[in-house]
Design a protein around this motif. Sequence first.
Motif, PDB file in Angstrom:
ATOM      1  N   LEU A 179      11.116   6.999  -9.562  1.00  0.00           N
ATOM      2  CA  LEU A 179      10.635   6.600  -8.237  1.00  0.00           C
ATOM      3  C   LEU A 179       9.399   5.716  -8.342  1.00  0.00           C
ATOM      4  O   LEU A 179       9.280   4.716  -7.620  1.00  0.00           O
ATOM      5  N   SER A 180       8.476   6.051  -9.228  1.00  0.00           N
ATOM      6  CA  SER A 180       7.275   5.231  -9.392  1.00  0.00           C
ATOM      7  C   SER A 180       7.623   3.851  -9.949  1.00  0.00           C
ATOM      8  O   SER A 180       7.018   2.843  -9.571  1.00  0.00           O
ATOM      9  N   ASN A 181       8.628   3.795 -10.827  1.00  0.00           N
ATOM     10  CA  ASN A 181       9.088   2.503 -11.330  1.00  0.00           C
ATOM     11  C   ASN A 181       9.737   1.685 -10.218  1.00  0.00           C
ATOM     12  O   ASN A 181       9.528   0.462 -10.138  1.00  0.00           O
ATOM     13  N   LEU A 182      10.504   2.342  -9.365  1.00  0.00           N
ATOM     14  CA  LEU A 182      11.118   1.656  -8.222  1.00  0.00           C
ATOM     15  C   LEU A 182      10.047   1.119  -7.272  1.00  0.00           C
ATOM     16  O   LEU A 182      10.171   0.000  -6.759  1.00  0.00           O
ATOM     17  N   SER A 183       8.998   1.892  -7.047  1.00  0.00           N
ATOM     18  CA  SER A 183       7.903   1.446  -6.178  1.00  0.00           C
ATOM     19  C   SER A 183       7.200   0.231  -6.761  1.00  0.00           C
ATOM     20  O   SER A 183       6.861  -0.715  -6.036  1.00  0.00           O
ATOM     21  N   PHE A 184       6.980   0.241  -8.066  1.00  0.00           N
ATOM     22  CA  PHE A 184       6.353  -0.913  -8.726  1.00  0.00           C
ATOM     23  C   PHE A 184       7.219  -2.162  -8.590  1.00  0.00           C
ATOM     24  O   PHE A 184       6.723  -3.255  -8.281  1.00  0.00           O
ATOM     25  N   VAL A 185       8.531  -2.004  -8.801  1.00  0.00           N
ATOM     26  CA  VAL A 185       9.456  -3.137  -8.679  1.00  0.00           C
ATOM     27  C   VAL A 185       9.500  -3.652  -7.245  1.00  0.00           C
ATOM     28  O   VAL A 185       9.556  -4.869  -7.019  1.00  0.00           O
ATOM     29  N   ASP A 186       9.432  -2.758  -6.263  1.00  0.00           N
ATOM     30  CA  ASP A 186       9.445  -3.179  -4.851  1.00  0.00           C
ATOM     31  C   ASP A 186       8.196  -3.984  -4.502  1.00  0.00           C
ATOM     32  O   ASP A 186       8.264  -4.937  -3.712  1.00  0.00           O
ATOM     33  N   PHE A 216       0.820  -1.211   0.000  1.00  0.00           N
ATOM     34  CA  PHE A 216       0.000   0.000   0.000  1.00  0.00           C
ATOM     35  C   PHE A 216       0.859   1.268   0.000  1.00  0.00           C
ATOM     36  O   PHE A 216       0.500   2.263  -0.639  1.00  0.00           O
ATOM     37  N   GLY A 217       2.001   1.242   0.687  1.00  0.00           N
ATOM     38  CA  GLY A 217       2.887   2.406   0.701  1.00  0.00           C
ATOM     39  C   GLY A 217       3.439   2.711  -0.674  1.00  0.00           C
ATOM     40  O   GLY A 217       3.397   3.865  -1.139  1.00  0.00           O
ATOM     41  N   ASN A 218       3.947   1.696  -1.363  1.00  0.00           N
ATOM     42  CA  ASN A 218       4.493   1.906  -2.705  1.00  0.00           C
ATOM     43  C   ASN A 218       3.394   2.193  -3.721  1.00  0.00           C
ATOM     44  O   ASN A 218       3.604   2.956  -4.673  1.00  0.00           O
ATOM     45  N   LEU A 219       2.223   1.602  -3.519  1.00  0.00           N
ATOM     46  CA  LEU A 219       1.099   1.878  -4.418  1.00  0.00           C
ATOM     47  C   LEU A 219       0.647   3.329  -4.296  1.00  0.00           C
ATOM     48  O   LEU A 219       0.306   3.974  -5.309  1.00  0.00           O
ATOM     49  N   LEU A 220       0.660   3.868  -3.089  1.00  0.00           N
ATOM     50  CA  LEU A 220       0.299   5.276  -2.888  1.00  0.00           C
ATOM     51  C   LEU A 220       1.268   6.209  -3.608  1.00  0.00           C
ATOM     52  O   LEU A 220       0.852   7.228  -4.170  1.00  0.00           O
TER      53      LEU A 220
END
Length: 322
Positions: A63-70, A40-44
Motif C-alpha cells: 500500500l505504501s508503494n502504491l501511494s508513492f507511485v500515485d 498529502f493524502g498518499n504521503l500521510l
Amino acid sequence: MTPRNITGVSEFLLLGFSEEPELQPLMFGLFLSMYLITVFGNLLIILAVISDSHLHTPMYFFLSNLSFVDICFTSTTIPKMLWNIQTQSKVITYEGCIIQMHFFTLFIGLDIFLLTVMAYDRFVAICHPLHYMVIMNPRLCGLLVLASWIICVLHSLLESLMMLQLSFCTALEIPHFFCELNQMIQLANSDTFLNNMVMYFVAVLMAGGSLTGIIYSYSKIVSSIRGITSSHRKYKAFSTCASHLSVVSLFYCTGLGVYLSSAASHSSHSSATASVMYTVVTPMLNPFIYSLRNKDLKRGLKILFQKKTINKPIILRLKKYP
C-alpha cells in the motif's frame, strides 16, 4: 505539408480542456486542490506505515508503494497543466513531451502491477492464512516490487525509444492535457504500424493479464469466504479485501470508460475529460478508500500525529522577580 524529422520541431501545444478565459481560474483552483489532496493524502499513508510497527506487514508495504507511485503518477501531468493554465500558455517542449510520456507510461504500469500484487497478497492471506507469513516473506515482497519496477522501466523505455524514431509535421497540437502515448502515435506522419502493435500487445498483456490475475484471486477468495461458518470471521475476511477491491474497480472502470468513450464519440476533448478520472480522481480517492474503514491505518495516523505533537518544543516562560 511534407513531414520532416522531429528534431526540427522544438515544441508542441497541449490543447487541454477549454480555451475560454473565464474557466481558467476555476480549472486552476480545482486541479490544484485535487493535486494537493492526492499528494498529502498518499504521503500521510506512507508516513503512517513507517511510524506504526504494527503496519510493517506485506499488505501495508504494498500500500505504501502504491501511494508513492500515485504521488509520482499525478506529479507527471498535473504540475505542467497548472503551469500552462497560470502562464496562459499551451507549450511543451519536444523533450518535455517525451519525458512526460515516458514517466506516465512507467507509473501507470506500476499501478497495474502493484494492484495485482496486492490481490495476490489478499489471496494468500485468506486462502492460506497459516502459511501467510512464510509465503509472503520480506524477500518475496521486495522481489515482487523490484520485478514490477524493472518490467515497467523496460516497457516505458521501449515505448520512448520507438517514439523517437517517428517523424512529425512542423506544427503539432496535442488534443489532451498531457502527452499520452496513443495521442502521440496518432499524430505521427511516419509508419506507426510497429508502434501500434507494441502498444496494443503490451496493453493486452499487462492490463488484461493483471485483470485476469485479480479476478482469479478474488474468485478463490470468495470461495474461501463462503466456506467460513462464522459470520464474524466472514465479515472480517471480506473487510480486508473491500478497500483493495474498491480501488481496483475504480481504476479499471474509469480506465476502460476512457477508451470506450473516446472510441464511441471520436472526440479528443471528451477523451481528455474522461482521462481525469483515472489520472487524477482515482489517485486522490485511494487514501480515503483505504483509511476510512481501516482501523489499523487510523491507528497509524493517530500515532503519527501524536509523535508530531510530542516532538514539538516546549517553551517555558519564567517571570523575573525583583
